[in-house]
Write an enzyme that holds these catalytic residues in place. Structure first.
Site, PDB file in Angstrom:
ATOM      1  N   HIS A   1      26.766 164.189  22.554  1.00 30.51           N
ATOM      2  CA  HIS A   1      25.765 163.525  21.928  1.00 30.51           C
ATOM      3  C   HIS A   1      25.047 165.251  20.707  1.00 30.51           C
ATOM      4  O   HIS A   1      24.298 165.941  21.661  1.00 30.51           O
ATOM      5  CB  HIS A   1      24.196 162.940  23.611  1.00 30.51           C
ATOM      6  CG  HIS A   1      23.075 163.121  22.467  1.00 30.51           C
ATOM      7  ND1 HIS A   1      22.380 161.982  23.534  1.00 30.51           N
ATOM      8  CD2 HIS A   1      22.675 163.324  20.855  1.00 30.51           C
ATOM      9  CE1 HIS A   1      21.454 162.356  22.794  1.00 30.51           C
ATOM     10  NE2 HIS A   1      21.274 162.607  21.373  1.00 30.51           N
TER      11      HIS A   1
ATOM     12  N   GLU B   1      24.183 158.766  30.005  1.00 34.01           N
ATOM     13  CA  GLU B   1      25.176 160.242  28.885  1.00 34.01           C
ATOM     14  C   GLU B   1      24.434 160.753  30.845  1.00 34.01           C
ATOM     15  O   GLU B   1      23.325 161.141  30.698  1.00 34.01           O
ATOM     16  CB  GLU B   1      24.230 161.075  28.292  1.00 34.01           C
ATOM     17  CG  GLU B   1      24.600 159.987  27.092  1.00 34.01           C
ATOM     18  CD  GLU B   1      23.766 160.101  25.832  1.00 34.01           C
ATOM     19  OE1 GLU B   1      22.947 161.480  25.785  1.00 34.01           O
ATOM     20  OE2 GLU B   1      23.956 159.613  24.949  1.00 34.01           O
TER      21      GLU B   1
ATOM     22  N   ARG C   1      20.829 155.929  19.519  1.00 32.53           N
ATOM     23  CA  ARG C   1      20.726 156.208  20.930  1.00 32.53           C
ATOM     24  C   ARG C   1      22.067 154.637  21.017  1.00 32.53           C
ATOM     25  O   ARG C   1      22.489 154.256  20.526  1.00 32.53           O
ATOM     26  CB  ARG C   1      19.562 155.009  21.420  1.00 32.53           C
ATOM     27  CG  ARG C   1      18.466 156.106  21.109  1.00 32.53           C
ATOM     28  CD  ARG C   1      18.644 157.331  21.871  1.00 32.53           C
ATOM     29  NE  ARG C   1      17.503 158.414  22.028  1.00 32.53           N
ATOM     30  CZ  ARG C   1      17.692 159.204  21.459  1.00 32.53           C
ATOM     31  NH1 ARG C   1      18.820 160.093  20.592  1.00 32.53           N
ATOM     32  NH2 ARG C   1      16.540 160.120  21.521  1.00 32.53           N
TER      33      ARG C   1
END
Length: 324
Positions: free
Chosen positions: A284, A266, A237
């Protein structure tokens, strides 16, 4: 009366089609207009939600008076307010294990890309700079035979460690709350303090869930403990790493490089990270393969249907919700 399923992302219509006779199914789509508006319109009649990448808590779910279960297509569940869900008796499920190998593949791709400077030298080559034999200024570093340090040797961390040990002959260090004697024997792994891991590892991979204890787990002091030639890899994360501290360390070349799949914010359309040659950034994509995303969606659907049919879902995160 049929229960209603609201699919807010990551589920194909074909996957839900077989259940249209038993459930009212609402599938959100950008083609139908504003996604938030679609969500808010369908939420009051939804008994089950399925999807990912949407923050859900008291404010967002205030109108969800019929809601029984949220089936998240993800492993992490820090986007959800567990205390609130528990207080309302709303089940939350996730999709563990399905993406372990795929995420480990990506972690190793970042290890190789940062060590051998692949994106940087790809761009340099395509820009027409390869007019003579390269010199030491373009050299990277080896991966084989180096030391791989994993903070949090869970399922994903174990999969990364296997690749390092058996694929590249790496020495494995790990730190965390729980010692893993069987893995120590199988992988030749050594259980050490985090300080020792940071100081001895050539590649440092935090692979931990986001909790109050792991937020900014890697910050100024931890980066200072790493080798100057050390490389940080983050596929867990974004908030696990203090991004500002990392940028400063990379700018000062206090560490060699970083490979990042996750970020504090994000999506991330612009960042100082993008201007640094010694960082590899991807958006990601830890689980972003067709095979894995389909498997995750299928697992989430199974969890959802079990919950709606009065069964204990396979991957229930908050058993406390059923005690309300």
């Amino acid at each position: 009366m049929k229960k209603t399923i609201l699919a807010f992302s990551r589920v194909s219509p074909s996957m839900l089609e077989p259940y249209a006779d038993k459930y009212d199914i609402v599938i959100m789509s950008p083609e139908l207009g504003d996604m938030d508006a679609q969500f808010e319109a369908a939420l009051p009649r939804a008994h089950g939600l399925i999807g990912g990448n949407r923050r859900l808590g008291e404010v967002e779910l205030a109108s969800a008076t019929n809601l029984e279960i949220i089936s998240s297509i993800s492993v992490g569940y820090d986007n959800y307010d567990l205390s609130y869900l528990n207080s309302r008796g709303i089940m939350l499920t996730n999709t563990p294990d399905v993406l372990n190998e795929t995420t480990a593949d990506l972690a190793f791709a970042l290890i190789l890309a940062t060590a051998r400077r692949i994106p940087e030298l790809d761009a340099w080559t395509k820009d027409g700079n390869w007019t003579k034999t390269i010199d030491a200024s373009h050299f990277g570093c080896d991966v084989h035979g180096k030391t791989l340090g994993i903070i949090g040797l869970g399922k994903i961390g174990e999969a990364i460690a296997r690749r390092g040990r058996f694929g590249f002959g790496m020495d494995i260090l790990y730190s965390g709350k729980t010692r893993k004697p069987k893995l120590e024997q199988e992988l030749g792994a050594r259980f050490v303090t985090q300080e020792t891991l940071l100081g001895e590892s050539d590649f440092v991979c935090p692979v931990v869930p986001l909790t109050p204890n792991t937020r900014n787990l890697i910050s100024n002091s931890e980066l200072a403990q790493m080798k100057p030639e050390g490389i940080l890899i983050n596929v867990s994360r974004g908030q696990v790493v203090d991004e500002e501290a990392l940028i400063k360390a990379l700018e000062a070349k206090a560490i060699r490089a970083a490979g990042l799949d996750v970020y504090v914010k994000e999506p991330l359309p612009d960042s100082r990270l993008f201007k640094l040659k010694n960082v590899v950034t991807v958006p990601h994509i830890g689980s972003a393969t067709n095979e894995t995303r389909n498997a995750m969606a299928q697992r989430a659907l199974e969890n959802l249907l079990m919950g709606l049919e009065g069964q204990w879902p396979r991957d229930l995160v908050n058993s406390q919700a059923l005690r309300q």
